[in-house]
Design a protein around this motif. Structure first.
Motif, mmCIF file in Angstrom:
data_model
loop_
_atom_site.group_PDB
_atom_site.id
_atom_site.type_symbol
_atom_site.label_atom_id
_atom_site.label_comp_id
_atom_site.label_asym_id
_atom_site.label_seq_id
_atom_site.Cartn_x
_atom_site.Cartn_y
_atom_site.Cartn_z
ATOM 1 N N TYR A 65 0.834 -1.205 0.000
ATOM 2 C CA TYR A 65 0.000 0.000 0.000
ATOM 3 C C TYR A 65 0.872 1.260 0.000
ATOM 4 O O TYR A 65 0.693 2.149 -0.828
ATOM 5 C CB TYR A 65 -0.925 -0.015 1.227
ATOM 6 C CG TYR A 65 -1.712 1.256 1.416
ATOM 7 C CD1 TYR A 65 -2.926 1.448 0.768
ATOM 8 C CD2 TYR A 65 -1.249 2.277 2.243
ATOM 9 C CE1 TYR A 65 -3.656 2.619 0.942
ATOM 10 C CE2 TYR A 65 -1.971 3.442 2.416
ATOM 11 C CZ TYR A 65 -3.165 3.610 1.758
ATOM 12 O OH TYR A 65 -3.879 4.776 1.926
ATOM 13 N N TRP A 68 3.184 1.812 -3.170
ATOM 14 C CA TRP A 68 2.431 2.352 -4.301
ATOM 15 C C TRP A 68 2.120 3.827 -4.077
ATOM 16 O O TRP A 68 2.321 4.655 -4.968
ATOM 17 C CB TRP A 68 1.123 1.570 -4.512
ATOM 18 C CG TRP A 68 0.451 1.956 -5.790
ATOM 19 C CD1 TRP A 68 0.622 1.383 -7.010
ATOM 20 C CD2 TRP A 68 -0.476 3.041 -5.989
ATOM 21 N NE1 TRP A 68 -0.141 2.035 -7.953
ATOM 22 C CE2 TRP A 68 -0.816 3.064 -7.345
ATOM 23 C CE3 TRP A 68 -1.034 3.996 -5.146
ATOM 24 C CZ2 TRP A 68 -1.703 3.985 -7.882
ATOM 25 C CZ3 TRP A 68 -1.911 4.926 -5.678
ATOM 26 C CH2 TRP A 68 -2.240 4.916 -7.035
ATOM 27 N N HIS A 69 1.643 4.196 -2.894
ATOM 28 C CA HIS A 69 1.259 5.582 -2.629
ATOM 29 C C HIS A 69 2.459 6.525 -2.606
ATOM 30 O O HIS A 69 2.353 7.654 -3.084
ATOM 31 C CB HIS A 69 0.435 5.680 -1.344
ATOM 32 C CG HIS A 69 -1.006 5.327 -1.551
ATOM 33 N ND1 HIS A 69 -1.918 6.207 -2.062
ATOM 34 C CD2 HIS A 69 -1.674 4.168 -1.357
ATOM 35 C CE1 HIS A 69 -3.097 5.623 -2.153
ATOM 36 N NE2 HIS A 69 -2.980 4.367 -1.737
ATOM 37 N N HIS A 72 3.393 6.941 -6.198
ATOM 38 C CA HIS A 72 2.330 7.696 -6.871
ATOM 39 C C HIS A 72 2.442 9.186 -6.548
ATOM 40 O O HIS A 72 2.333 10.034 -7.434
ATOM 41 C CB HIS A 72 0.966 7.143 -6.457
ATOM 42 C CG HIS A 72 -0.193 7.800 -7.130
ATOM 43 N ND1 HIS A 72 -0.451 7.656 -8.476
ATOM 44 C CD2 HIS A 72 -1.167 8.613 -6.645
ATOM 45 C CE1 HIS A 72 -1.534 8.346 -8.792
ATOM 46 N NE2 HIS A 72 -1.982 8.938 -7.700
ATOM 47 N N GLU A 95 -6.977 7.264 -9.736
ATOM 48 C CA GLU A 95 -6.011 6.163 -9.792
ATOM 49 C C GLU A 95 -5.732 5.618 -8.390
ATOM 50 O O GLU A 95 -5.709 4.404 -8.169
ATOM 51 C CB GLU A 95 -4.717 6.655 -10.456
ATOM 52 C CG GLU A 95 -3.750 5.551 -10.779
ATOM 53 C CD GLU A 95 -2.498 6.065 -11.491
ATOM 54 O OE1 GLU A 95 -1.650 5.220 -11.797
ATOM 55 O OE2 GLU A 95 -2.362 7.282 -11.728
ATOM 56 N N PHE A 99 -6.705 1.915 -6.783
ATOM 57 C CA PHE A 99 -5.716 1.054 -6.125
ATOM 58 C C PHE A 99 -6.210 0.640 -4.746
ATOM 59 O O PHE A 99 -6.141 -0.532 -4.372
ATOM 60 C CB PHE A 99 -4.362 1.769 -6.013
ATOM 61 C CG PHE A 99 -3.354 0.961 -5.243
ATOM 62 C CD1 PHE A 99 -2.619 -0.023 -5.880
ATOM 63 C CD2 PHE A 99 -3.171 1.167 -3.891
ATOM 64 C CE1 PHE A 99 -1.702 -0.793 -5.164
ATOM 65 C CE2 PHE A 99 -2.264 0.405 -3.162
ATOM 66 C CZ PHE A 99 -1.530 -0.573 -3.808
ATOM 67 N N ASP A 100 -6.715 1.605 -3.973
ATOM 68 C CA ASP A 100 -7.205 1.319 -2.625
ATOM 69 C C ASP A 100 -8.363 0.318 -2.666
ATOM 70 O O ASP A 100 -8.413 -0.627 -1.866
ATOM 71 C CB ASP A 100 -7.657 2.602 -1.930
ATOM 72 C CG ASP A 100 -6.494 3.539 -1.617
ATOM 73 O OD1 ASP A 100 -5.320 3.139 -1.811
ATOM 74 O OD2 ASP A 100 -6.759 4.671 -1.181
#
Length: 181
Positions: A65, A68-69, A72, A95, A99-100
């Motif tokens: 998580y 990715w964040h 991003h 986006e 993802f979440d």
């Protein structure tokens, strides 16, 4: 052709089931628990940080998580903030939302609870907020029995007491969604 490798500081996290995760410092610093550990133990930067309340299965998801964040956020260009009635209004990040939602869809109720406990222990505020909202959405408009089962709450009312409470609060149990597991 040459490839340039960017060296980043790494942090090692040790789970309750004795698995080590080596993560970029940028990701580890998303966890308040890790920040506090470094503040309390400044001389132990080369040692694995013990996470006795987090298992490897869920730490892997937490890291996924945040990885990715963090990536991003780094690639997103800052967008201008619109002002409306003197309040700031940020544009939705579709986006990130997708993802979440995809991550949440991989979790059953037990997985959701384990992720919440991991996020809470790690003091991972963004993830904890998303997960608690997801739990609220999952139990919204569900029966008392469903909520008891979800949270592992034992019914301590007698059948008579429960019947009386249901009679007094009929409005609260009208039009509930079907319980699903």
């Amino acid at each position: 052709m040459s490839v340039t490798v960017t060296e980043t500081n790494k942090t090692t996290l040790l789970t309750a089931d004795e698995e080590e995760f080596v993560v970029d410092e940028a990701i580890a610093m998303e966890f308040g628990t890790v920040k506090m550990y470094y503040e309390d133990n400044p001389d132990s930067c080369d040692e694995a940080i013990p996470l006795p309340n987090v298992t490897s299965k869920y730490l892997a998801k937490v890291i996924e998580y945040y990885k990715w964040h963090v990536e991003h956020r780094a690639k997103k260009a800052p967008k201008p903030v619109k002002i409306k009635f003197l309040q700031y209004e940020e544009e939705e990040d579709e986006e990130a939302k997708a993802f979440d939602e995809a991550l949440l869809n991989t979790l059953d109720n037990e997985g959701m609870k384990q992720m919440i406990m991991a996020a809470n222990y790690l003091d991972a505020k963004d993830l904890l907020e998303m997960l608690t909202q997801a739990v609220a959405d999952r139990i919204k408009n569900k029966s008392v029995e469903y909520v008891r089962k979800f949270f592992g709450i034992e019914n301590d009312y007698t059948p008579e007491e429960e019947a009386e409470l249901r009679k007094q609060n009929e409005w609260a149990i009208e039009d509930l969604d079907p319980d699903d597991d």
